[in-house]
Design an enzyme around this catalytic site. Structure first.
Site, PDB file in Angstrom:
ATOM      1  CB  CYS A  89     -10.567  -1.693  -5.100  1.00 29.41           C
ATOM      2  SG  CYS A  89     -10.678  -3.292  -4.307  1.00 29.41           S
ATOM      3  NE  ARG A 129     -12.273   0.025  -1.909  1.00 31.25           N
ATOM      4  CZ  ARG A 129     -11.498   1.088  -1.724  1.00 31.25           C
ATOM      5  NH1 ARG A 129     -12.032   2.286  -1.682  1.00 31.25           N
ATOM      6  NH2 ARG A 129     -10.202   0.953  -1.593  1.00 31.25           N
TER       7      ARG A 129
END
Lengths: 145, 299
Positions: free
Chosen positions: B247, B252
């Site tokens: 990410c 994430r």
């Protein structure tokens, strides 16, 4: 423009620096709890608010410059984002009553100087720098208009 | 002795049901010897506003990251941190947090780098706990320090470095950022602070599956058929694939790592934590702009 830290912001910095790292978080939480509600006229006009994208939490600001050239910063962030609320609250309190020129002369790296980089982390402090940067940009736009 | 597993039927569908607990189970097990609850949030102050009774706070920025180098703490630092939180090597750890357990999953991934055996997520995190009307306290526990052994991190199986990703090109990559970040639309405008990367776009051939697609409305993980539709049918991942997820800074994508590894049972998934802030600033690495994955460059 010459940089100078306005009196209230300098005082807020003193308050943070007088504390141990752990207690600085508590003070930030107090600021967070003190963030004023948006004035009614903006609550009904979310379109006037600018989202600060650099903050991972949804935070919105709106800057007014009144007839006397005094800056009014309004900010809103959800209760699930207390750190962002704390950053916004420091700026709302620290910039209260200042003229546009005084706001523009606040050093851009002020957020790095209040002893929170260790307690909060440099990455998160970037959110506060973004808040200050966008506030100053809005002030510039308002006085140019 | 690990604390008994959560027998909730909705967890049984996942590849590793032992990696999740429900709020109901957690509430009933609070205070059980051998169980430590850890809160890990994006917002560093959220724990202070109220947390699950007895939970300790571990912050990924200030606790799990090395303060100087861009890396995680070492075995000694991890041992010191966990020992101070009252966590032993055989403690059952349940992690929960804000934002659909985004940062909780990140903490769990770091715990996994150190091979901590029994570490689980509270399905739904803070949001579901609150929606279910379960309690918080502001009382901060004072755990009795325990000994946690110094175990060195094993980055080889769960973590990818930039050179690993270059060597990996041609195998599945999952970019879990927003479509705007993936396509490279988001650029820096005047008076806006920089985004932490010099170039925008994505790694060639990466599939874009924003991380939060794995999460249902109430914050819990989606059931397996829906996850299959997203990751197998949608992103084309197949059994036996060697997968790298990334990410912006690796947070994430550790959520997606959790989904692929523990919910869908993919056996070879690595998180590229250097992610876009490294790739987008590295010299002479291939980048594709736009909504299409793009072809793997010939080398």
């Amino acid at each position: 423009m010459t940089e100078s830290t306005p009196h209230q912001l300098a005082e807020i910095r003193e308050e943070f620096l007088a504390l141990e790292t752990r207690d600085r978080l508590q003070l930030l939480l107090e600021f967070s709890n003190e963030l004023p509600e948006l004035p009614e006229r903006y609550r009904e006009h979310p379109d006037l608010l600018e989202r600060v994208e650099e903050c991972q939490s949804p935070v919105f600001i709106f800057v007014e410059v009144d007839g006397q050239g005094i800056v009014h910063l309004h900010a809103t962030a959800p209760k699930e984002a207390p750190t962002t609320r704390g950053f916004a609250s420091i700026l709302v309190q620290g910039l209260a009553g200042l003229t546009a020129d005084e706001v523009l002369s606040v050093p851009d790296d002020y957020p790095n100087t209040i002893g929170l980089t260790e307690a909060v982390s440099p990455l998160r402090i970037r959110g506060m720098k973004a808040l200050l940067g966008r506030t100053k940009r809005q002030v510039r736009e308002k006085i140019a208009a | 002795m690990p604390v008994e597993l959560d027998p909730a039927p909705q967890l049984a569908q996942f590849a590793h049901p032992d990696r999740l607990v429900t709020g109901e189970w957690l509430e009933a097990h609070l205070g059980t010897p051998g169980l430590v609850v850890v809160e890990s949030d994006e917002d560093v102050l959220l724990y202070e506003t109220g947390h699950i009774e007895g939970a300790v706070k571990i912050d990924w920025h200030t606790d799990l990251n090395d303060p100087v180098e861009r890396d995680y703490i070492d075995g000694e630092g991890f041992a010191k941190l966990l020992g101070a939180k009252g966590i032993s090597r055989d403690t059952t750890v349940v992690i929960y947090g804000d934002k659909n357990n985004w940062w909780a999953a990140y903490a769990l991934w770091v715990f996994s780098l150190f091979g901590h055996e029994d570490v689980r997520l509270l399905d739904g995190g803070r949001a579901k706990w609150e929606a279910d009307g379960r309690a918080y306290t502001t009382e901060v526990p004072q755990p009795t320090p325990v000994d946690y052994p110094v175990v060195e991190r094993d980055d080889s199986k769960l973590r990818a470095y930039k050179d690993d990703v270059l060597a990996h090109l041609g195998n599945p990559l999952v970019d879990v950022r927003s479509p705007e970040e993936y396509s490279g639309e988001r650029t820096t405008a005047p008076a806006y602070p920089d985004e932490g990367a010099l170039r925008a776009g994505h790694i060639p051939s990466a599939q874009n599956v924003p991380w939060a697609k794995a999460v249902a409305e109430d914050g819990t993980f989606k059931p397996v058929p829906e996850l299959d539709a997203i990751y197998r049918e949608g992103a084309g991942l197949k059994e036996g694939d060697d997968i790298v997820a990334y990410c912006r800074i690796g947070e994430r994508s550790s959520h997606t790592w959790f989904v692929l590894t523990h919910l869908l049972g993919f056996e070879k998934v690595r998180n590229y934590d250097g992610s876009w802030t490294e790739w987008g600033s590295a010299v002479r690495v291939p980048i594709v702009k736009g909504a299409d994955p793009g072809a793997v460059p010939s080398r």
